[in-house]
Design a protein around this motif. Structure first.
Motif, PDB file in Angstrom:
ATOM      1  N   ARG A 684     -11.696  18.602  35.739  1.00 24.91           N
ATOM      2  CA  ARG A 684     -12.921  18.595  36.540  1.00 24.91           C
ATOM      3  C   ARG A 684     -12.859  19.621  37.675  1.00 24.91           C
ATOM      4  N   MET A 685     -11.683  19.757  38.295  1.00 24.31           N
ATOM      5  CA  MET A 685     -11.597  20.701  39.415  1.00 24.31           C
ATOM      6  C   MET A 685     -11.680  22.151  38.944  1.00 24.31           C
ATOM      7  N   THR A 686     -11.368  22.408  37.677  1.00 20.89           N
ATOM      8  CA  THR A 686     -11.374  23.787  37.187  1.00 20.89           C
ATOM      9  C   THR A 686     -12.592  24.100  36.325  1.00 20.89           C
ATOM     10  N   GLY A 687     -13.424  23.097  36.075  1.00 20.03           N
ATOM     11  CA  GLY A 687     -14.589  23.320  35.213  1.00 20.03           C
ATOM     12  C   GLY A 687     -14.237  23.268  33.737  1.00 20.03           C
ATOM     13  N   MET A 688     -12.978  23.019  33.421  1.00 18.48           N
ATOM     14  CA  MET A 688     -12.546  22.900  32.017  1.00 18.48           C
ATOM     15  C   MET A 688     -13.183  21.689  31.339  1.00 18.48           C
ATOM     16  N   ASP A 689     -13.686  20.757  32.162  1.00 21.81           N
ATOM     17  CA  ASP A 689     -14.244  19.525  31.589  1.00 21.81           C
ATOM     18  C   ASP A 689     -15.459  19.806  30.707  1.00 21.81           C
ATOM     19  N   ARG A 690     -16.088  20.983  30.906  1.00 16.93           N
ATOM     20  CA  ARG A 690     -17.285  21.233  30.093  1.00 16.93           C
ATOM     21  C   ARG A 690     -16.945  21.453  28.623  1.00 16.93           C
ATOM     22  N   TRP A 691     -15.674  21.678  28.324  1.00 14.19           N
ATOM     23  CA  TRP A 691     -15.268  21.860  26.922  1.00 14.19           C
ATOM     24  C   TRP A 691     -14.753  20.560  26.300  1.00 14.19           C
ATOM     25  N   ILE A 692     -14.667  19.510  27.098  1.00 13.95           N
ATOM     26  CA  ILE A 692     -14.099  18.251  26.569  1.00 13.95           C
ATOM     27  C   ILE A 692     -15.155  17.526  25.738  1.00 13.95           C
ATOM     28  N   ASP A 693     -14.732  17.032  24.593  1.00 16.12           N
ATOM     29  CA  ASP A 693     -15.629  16.227  23.756  1.00 16.12           C
ATOM     30  C   ASP A 693     -15.409  14.751  24.109  1.00 16.12           C
ATOM     31  N   TRP A 694     -16.263  14.258  25.009  1.00 13.64           N
ATOM     32  CA  TRP A 694     -16.073  12.891  25.511  1.00 13.64           C
ATOM     33  C   TRP A 694     -16.345  11.842  24.435  1.00 13.64           C
ATOM     34  N   SER A 695     -17.021  12.259  23.338  1.00 13.91           N
ATOM     35  CA  SER A 695     -17.331  11.271  22.301  1.00 13.91           C
ATOM     36  C   SER A 695     -16.132  10.996  21.392  1.00 13.91           C
ATOM     37  N   LYS A 696     -15.075  11.814  21.515  1.00 14.59           N
ATOM     38  CA  LYS A 696     -13.917  11.582  20.642  1.00 14.59           C
ATOM     39  C   LYS A 696     -13.215  10.296  21.076  1.00 14.59           C
ATOM     40  N   PRO A 697     -12.892   9.413  20.127  1.00 16.12           N
ATOM     41  CA  PRO A 697     -12.276   8.140  20.524  1.00 16.12           C
ATOM     42  C   PRO A 697     -10.861   8.319  21.061  1.00 16.12           C
ATOM     43  N   ASP A 698     -10.204   9.410  20.688  1.00 17.46           N
ATOM     44  CA  ASP A 698      -8.820   9.549  21.125  1.00 17.46           C
ATOM     45  C   ASP A 698      -8.428  11.020  21.203  1.00 17.46           C
ATOM     46  N   PHE A 699      -7.793  11.404  22.261  1.00 19.09           N
ATOM     47  CA  PHE A 699      -7.127  12.702  22.343  1.00 19.09           C
ATOM     48  C   PHE A 699      -6.132  12.626  23.497  1.00 19.09           C
ATOM     49  N   ALA A 700      -5.125  13.486  23.479  1.00 21.33           N
ATOM     50  CA  ALA A 700      -4.083  13.442  24.516  1.00 21.33           C
ATOM     51  C   ALA A 700      -4.727  13.587  25.893  1.00 21.33           C
ATOM     52  N   GLY A 701      -4.413  12.679  26.781  1.00 20.54           N
ATOM     53  CA  GLY A 701      -4.898  12.744  28.156  1.00 20.54           C
ATOM     54  C   GLY A 701      -6.269  12.141  28.362  1.00 20.54           C
ATOM     55  N   ARG A 702      -6.839  11.486  27.320  1.00 22.42           N
ATOM     56  CA  ARG A 702      -8.231  11.014  27.400  1.00 22.42           C
ATOM     57  C   ARG A 702      -8.437  10.007  28.539  1.00 22.42           C
ATOM     58  N   ASP A 703      -7.538   9.019  28.642  1.00 21.53           N
ATOM     59  CA  ASP A 703      -7.741   7.977  29.659  1.00 21.53           C
ATOM     60  C   ASP A 703      -7.770   8.587  31.061  1.00 21.53           C
ATOM     61  N   ALA A 704      -6.811   9.482  31.309  1.00 15.65           N
ATOM     62  CA  ALA A 704      -6.744  10.093  32.643  1.00 15.65           C
ATOM     63  C   ALA A 704      -7.960  10.993  32.883  1.00 15.65           C
ATOM     64  N   ALA A 705      -8.385  11.718  31.845  1.00 16.48           N
ATOM     65  CA  ALA A 705      -9.545  12.604  32.004  1.00 16.48           C
ATOM     66  C   ALA A 705     -10.820  11.789  32.242  1.00 16.48           C
ATOM     67  N   LEU A 706     -10.939  10.657  31.542  1.00 19.03           N
ATOM     68  CA  LEU A 706     -12.113   9.787  31.755  1.00 19.03           C
ATOM     69  C   LEU A 706     -12.120   9.231  33.180  1.00 19.03           C
ATOM     70  N   ALA A 707     -10.931   8.836  33.640  1.00 17.15           N
ATOM     71  CA  ALA A 707     -10.832   8.287  35.003  1.00 17.15           C
ATOM     72  C   ALA A 707     -11.249   9.359  36.008  1.00 17.15           C
ATOM     73  N   GLU A 708     -10.859  10.597  35.742  1.00 19.67           N
ATOM     74  CA  GLU A 708     -11.242  11.675  36.662  1.00 19.67           C
ATOM     75  C   GLU A 708     -12.751  11.897  36.611  1.00 19.67           C
ATOM     76  N   ARG A 709     -13.297  11.891  35.374  1.00 14.17           N
ATOM     77  CA  ARG A 709     -14.738  12.121  35.207  1.00 14.17           C
ATOM     78  C   ARG A 709     -15.553  11.071  35.960  1.00 14.17           C
ATOM     79  N   ASP A 710     -15.113   9.812  35.857  1.00 15.52           N
ATOM     80  CA  ASP A 710     -15.899   8.727  36.427  1.00 15.52           C
ATOM     81  C   ASP A 710     -15.493   8.402  37.870  1.00 15.52           C
ATOM     82  N   GLY A 711     -14.490   9.103  38.377  1.00 18.52           N
ATOM     83  CA  GLY A 711     -14.004   8.822  39.731  1.00 18.52           C
ATOM     84  C   GLY A 711     -14.728   9.654  40.767  1.00 18.52           C
ATOM     85  N   PRO A 712     -14.200   9.637  41.982  1.00 13.40           N
ATOM     86  CA  PRO A 712     -14.815  10.421  43.061  1.00 13.40           C
ATOM     87  C   PRO A 712     -14.736  11.925  42.782  1.00 13.40           C
TER      88      PRO A 712
END
Ligand SMILES: Cc1cc2nc3c(=O)[nH]c(=O)nc-3n(C[C@H](O)[C@H](O)[C@H](O)COP(=O)(O)OP(=O)(O)OC[C@H]3O[C@@H](n4cnc5c(N)ncnc54)[C@H](O)[C@@H]3O)c2cc1C
Length: 803
Positions: A684-712
């Protein structure tokens, strides 16, 4: 001694004891350190014990700062004095360029939030160190938190504190051999065999041999190093406060007080390797014969800087050895193919860096990755090529000799080169190519007339106009770039797609397409800014930075997976990139296949006949133009270049290098690894999040990336800046200011030749990230106005790439 430990640390120097301490402190208490002789019996006992703040890599400087803070903590925890002398320290500048460099370094400290550092003029420098001559001194950098410690006391304090946390220390027991087992390692010692899940090579002067026990040829070598200790000096004895640590860069010496005399250490210009295969096993607590003739020039400079030395009696000459890696930074981390084998060696300044090394390695072993971005000391920054003895000798020797010599960012150093060359290297050299180096491979920087010599500088160099001309060719006509300096991994097998889908955070490309693919660690930090190609025939490629090859391969291996085969093609497959509005015209002339936008659209890829070559082409461009990356076998590299240059001759084709590419990508606000993207940053801090496919049920780092997306909102976001620069551009880690407050830092900078503007990318407080916000930035120590601009100052709609 037990028959099993979770971790066996081999070596009881400052590094091994620090690793032991950090492991135990973080909760792994079933850990033992095994020492051949007594604690400190390698380099550690006779070190000068100095510690100082400066390091060219801010991440390593931060770990040094951590070590300095830790010293009083281990003293408290262990009850063992570390003999702390926090005298403060002075780093001197004796040339204009060095003074500029120190001013820049001071600003980087501000970026890091280290506030007890300041610039001083010659007069103040003289007052801070009254026994010093200030002749030729232009200024200095003063740091409150510099000084020296008692080396033996410090090692004992690490060991004592580790024991208080439950760790075990076993002395007088040499590790004779290591055998890999299904569960970890069998550690064969003089006093019996131990099994361990993990072993740590903290063998210092013997790290080479401890590496060979596991079949590794580590890129380290010991070199000799001198310092002298004087008898009492009346001028020193008369002082009311202790002398500061003084580093005289132009004099190749460092100085600190020793009792009522002085210690003068020398970085010998004429370096000398010692026991390149590692110290003998019976090497005791002993000194090497001093060689005063070899260091007479540096001694003279030192005696002139501190005139009272001229009449002082020398009490002791110390000539000892310690180990260096090719770039002088430590070698830390896990090794691909050797699960459970960790290295913590090649630590040149163990008393300054040992704490940070121990912390990072312990976090890595326990949590899977270190908290900080430690790429600068990761063993994976080297590949198999660095095992070559001559390579090690040349590079470690060059580092040692240049330890106090100023290296400019545009300077090319000769050691260990040329090593790897793409086949067209000689023809490109003939055409004027000037080369840089990436992971042992020669890569083109720019092209120049034969008699052109680039002047080393911190500012814009005399190659500026040459690079401008190359940028213009790419923007207006068509440029040709050797892209051998990228990594290419081929992924095949029945589970290739499933494996890629799990390892990459993005959606995978459809057949005949390529896609930008961020890769994340389990903690949701960046692991790669890669491009994935789906060639449509069951073959996939991952393309990335050439110098990250071993780093990525280690991560791919960590990601495991049956039914998937990953082959590193990087030295077998090379290529050229065509970029510019006339790129398609050139390509059309050398292929009978349809390369129109409809047949080969932006981000498309496929197999094409190019002349007689069966090439793999991806339609993408880091330059932000209509572009084609044309990959071929190494044996076809020379022919491909010749073919494309001939086909584009009347269209104005010209070769260009990576200096131009760095400018072109900056005008597009395209980030690059080690600058905008590092393993310390998140999507999120680098703008790399725009390439993430949030609909994928599983990928390395997904839980942490989701927490970042939905966090402050992240504390920092990526922006593009226009800087009212003078004769220099930002480079990285300079502080960014808003109304006198530090709100972030530059990740990379340069001159945008097309837009005619000094540009930078920066991570700053989101409150000031709106385009138009007026800011300021320090460029080579000088504060310059800057403003936030919309991303991609060149061709913001991306039309050029898609035409
Ligand atoms: C003259 C001199 C001046 C220096 N000045 C400074 C300074 O001012 N500041 C600073 O930070 N650094 C300084 N250094 C560098 C510093 O000494 C080293 O960076 C540091 O000691 C490295 O520590 P280490 O634990 O990696 O290695 P070592 O101290 O070499 O420790 C390795 C240990 O491993 C043991 N070992 C190896 N193999 C085995 C085995 N098979 N089985 C069991 N045990 C084994 C050895 O016996 C040894 O005790 C100086 C060094 C020298 C020589």
């Amino acid at each position: 001694m037990n028959s099993h430990y979770r971790v066996v640390v081999i070596g009881g120097g400052v590094v091994g004891t620090s690793v032991l301490y950090h492991l135990a402190k973080l909760g792994w208490t079933d850990v033992a350190l095994i020492e051949r002789s007594v604690l400190t019996a390698g380099s550690s006992w006779h070190a000068a014990g100095g510690f100082h703040a400066l390091n060219a890599d801010p991440n390593i400087a931060a770990l040094q700062a951590y070590t300095i803070d830790l010293l009083s903590e281990i003293e408290r925890e262990s009850g063992q004095s570390v003999g702390m002398h926090m005298t403060g320290g002075l780093t001197l500048a004796g040339t204009e360029a060095r003074w500029e460099w120190l001013q820049s370094a001071y600003r980087v400290f501000q970026t890091m939030g280290i506030e007890d550092v300041r610039l001083v003029g010659p007069e103040e420098a003289g007052a801070l160190c009254p026994v010093m001559s200030t002749e030729g001194i232009l200024g200095g950098l003063w740091a409150d938190r510099e000084g020296y410690i008692d080396t033996t006391g410090t090692v004992w304090a690490y060991a004592g504190a580790a024991k208080k946390h439950g760790a075990t220390v076993i002395e007088h027991n040499r590790v004779l051999d290591l055998n890999q087992t299904a569960e970890g390692w069998q550690v064969v010692t003089e006093k019996g065999t131990i099994s361990a899940e993990h072993v740590v090579n903290a063998g210092g002067l013997w790290a080479k041999q401890v590496g060979r026990m596991a079949g590794l040829e580590l890129p380290v070598s010991p070199l000799e190093h001198h310092y002298l200790l004087t008898e009492t000096i009346p001028e020193v004895a008369a002082l009311e406060r202790e002398l500061p640590l003084v580093v005289d860069l132009e004099g190749f010496t460092y100085m600190r007080q020793d009792q009522k005399g002085m210690l003068l250490g020398i970085y010998e210009i004429e370096h000398k390797h010692w026991m390149m295969d590692g110290a003998p096993w019976d090497y005791g607590v002993e000194l090497l014969q001093e060689d005063v003739d070899r260091i007479s020039h540096e001694l003279e400079l030192g005696f002139n800087r501190f005139p009272c030395l001229q009449t002082a009696g020398v009490k002791t000459w110390v000539n000892g050895a310690f180990t260096f890696s090719p770039d002088g930074n430590p070698l830390v981390g896990p090794v691909r193919g050797k699960p459970g084998y960790w290295v913590a060696c090649g630590v040149m300044a163990g008393f300054l860096q040992g704490g940070g090394v121990g912390k990072s390695l312990a976090e890595w072993m326990i949590h899977g990755e270190p908290e900080a971005d430690v790429y600068g000391m990761d063993i994976a920054r080297y590949g198999p090529f660095a095992a070559n003895r001559d390579y090690i000798k040349q590079t470690t020797g060059q580092f040692y000799t240049r330890r106090f010599v100023m290296t400019y960012p545009n300077e090319q150093l000769p050691a260990g080169r040329p090593l790897k060359m793409a086949p067209a290297h000689d023809a490109m050299t003939e055409a004027g190519c000037r080369w840089g180096v990436s992971w042992g491979l020669e890569v083109p920087l720019y092209f120049a007339p034969k008699d052109f010599v680039e002047t080393p500088t911190l500012k814009r160099s005399n190659a500026h106009d040459l690079v401008a001309a190359e940028c213009a060719v790419v923007r207006e006509k068509v440029g040709l770039l050797d892209i051998s300096g990228f990594s290419r991994f081929e992924v095949t097998g029945p589970n290739a797609e499933a494996w890629l889908d799990r390892v990459m955070a993005s959606r995978l490309p459809k057949p005949g397409r390529a896609r930008l693919a961020p890769m994340l660690s389990s903690q949701g930090k960046l692991k790669g800014d890669l491009t994935v190609f789906n060639w449509g025939d069951g073959r996939w490629w991952i393309m990335g930075s050439y110098y990250l090859r071993e780093w990525h391969r280690r991560w791919f291996a960590d990601c495991g997976g049956d039914g998937v085969h990953i082959e590193d093609l990087s030295d077998r497959i090379v290529g050229f990139s065509l970029a510019g509005p006339k790129a398609r015209q050139v390509l059309e002339r050398v292929t009978h296949q349809d390369v129109s936008d409809a047949a080969l659209p932006f981000m498309g890829c496929g197999a094409f006949d190019v002349g007689l070559i069966r090439a793999s082409i991806g339609r993408l461009s880091v330059a932000g133009e209509l572009g084609y990356e044309i990959h071929c076998e190494a044996s076809e590299h020379i022919g491909l270049r010749r073919l494309l240059l001939e086909a584009g001759a009347d269209l104005g084709i010209r070769e260009y290098g990576f200096n131009a590419l760095l400018s072109l990508r900056l005008e597009k606000s395209f980030g690059i690894w080690s600058a905008e993207f590092t393993q310390g940053y998140t999507p999120r801090m680098t703008g790399m999040d725009r390439w993430i496919d949030w609909s994928k049920p599983d990928f390395a780092g997904r839980d942490a990336a989701l927490a970042e997306r939905d966090g402050p909102a992240p504390a920092k976001v990526q922006v593009t800046l226009a800087i009212d620069a003078l004769d220099a551009d930002a480079s990285g880690y300079e502080p960014v200011w808003h109304a006198g407050r530090n709100i972030g830092f530059i990740t990379s900078g340069g001159y945008g030749h097309t837009v005619g503007q000094s540009l930078a990318m920066a991570l700053i407080d989101p409150a000031h990230a709106a385009p138009g916000t007026e800011l300021s930035v320090h460029v080579v120590g000088v504060e310059r106005p800057a403003r936030v601009i919309a991303a991609s100052p060149y061709d913001p709609s991306g039309k050029a790439m898609r035409q």
